[in-house]
Design a protein around this motif. Structure first.
Motif: not given
Lengths: 208, 208
Positions: B98, B101, B178, B182, B190-193, B195
């Motif tokens: 996190d 990111v 990522y 971006k 990217f479904n961040r959560d 991943w």
DNA sequence: TATAATAATGACCAGGTGGTCATATTATGA
DNA sequence: TCATAATATGACCACCTGGTCATTATTATA
């Protein structure tokens, strides 16, 4: 439509080889923007006008050369895939890593061009090329992983996309570091067998 | 000994900021060799002679700028490390991802400079810098992994060096992809959560 | 051998580079 | 106010770049 390499391919093989070799050296030692056409012609022993007669632009020469590199990579991958279809995932993975190491040993300059392409952001059409390679890698490793899932060697409920991503990340990084260590002469920091074993164990125990 | 940035640091803060901003833009958009001092002075609104008065060479300006980038990265890492000492490995890993990111979101240009440094081979003193970063990463992730091993969250018999390598490979690759996604606007791939969850599961189940 | 077609050559071009330095501007102090 | 010191400036330098093209050399055809 006549490709820009048409004139080049009419050339005597020996001259082609000289030009290819010189280009491979230049594009492996410098990135796209700083690679010099002057250096290429100097090393190949031909006139500048000739090179620009065979390849209209620097970009088209680069295109030709990196296709050559990728083609060689693909050949290695195909070979090891076909030779290992019947092996269990663990053995297969080992062979794949080994094959990568072998490629680096056999074609260090092509390997460098390949890694430049993947990791640096300055080649022309970079995005298109990288997407292509992503697809290639996805298909290739995806197949290996799917086979292993089908045989219950890996958890059949895996997120295949993610598994491929993890595998790709580690394989590429390992081979890149190995390549770099090798070209700096300190290859002994990698006990190759140990690493190959470590990677396979990590994945088999990890995803099972 | 007087560093080459001494004169620069005497400057009014506002002028410093203009120069730093212009340099960050240039070094994030082009690699070291193709980044242009002319563009920097143009963007900063100062004379060329002045810039070369503050920084003796292009290389020393670059040195100053990437140190800035690395310093910022380190600050993020330290922060998340200290804030998560008491959390279990899984939660901790999530926070680290996190935080990465977050860094990319807050400082996209510094992130680009950082990734350029790691993945491209053309910066001056590249080898020294990369080795430094390797050590940094080893210490950092090594500590996280050691903590987890001590608490029996990870197998205490792990080869720590390899575990760090695997973690580093995947974290860096994920953040790089990522970041690239971006900056191309298609971050939704990217479904961040998902991943973040996938990575932590992979490591906890994988190494346990 | 004479002619036509093809291929090779390298001087040349405009435009960029990192870096320099004599000159102009500004700040300081008496 | 004037002299001195510190700083800012941009024209300029040598060098390199990708790319061009008139000229020359080589080859094929008759």
């Amino acid at each position: 439509m006549i490709s820009s390499t048409n004139k080049f391919e009419q050339l005597p093989k020996e001259k082609q080889a000289r030009i290819v070799d010189a280009s491979v050296v230049e594009f492996s030692e410098r990135n796209y923007e700083t690679a010099s056409m002057n250096k290429v012609v100097e090393r190949a022993g031909i006139a500048k006008g000739s090179l620009f007669n065979y390849f209209k632009t620097k970009s088209s020469l680069y295109h030709y050369i990196y296709h050559l590199a990728i083609g060689e990579v693909k050949a290695y991958l195909r070979k090891v895939r076909d030779e290992t279809v019947d092996l269990p995932f663990e053995k297969r993975l080992t062979k794949i890593v080994d094959s990568g190491v072998q490629f680096i040993t056999d074609h260090p300059r092509l390997a460098r061009i390949y890694f430049r392409l993947i990791y640096s952001a300055d080649s022309p059409n970079r995005q298109k090329i990288v997407t292509e390679l992503q697809v290639l890698s996805n298909d290739y490793l995806g197949e290996i992983i799917q086979d292993a899932m089908d045989r219950n060697e890996l958890d059949p409920n895996l997120d295949k996309g993610q598994a491929v991503f993890f595998l790709d990340s580690i394989l590429n990084r390992f081979l890149k570091d190995y390549h770099e260590a090798k070209s700096h002469g300190d290859v002994d920091q990698f006990n190759r067998d140990e690493w190959v074993k470590g990677i396979t164990i990590f994945f088999t125990k990890g995803l099972k």
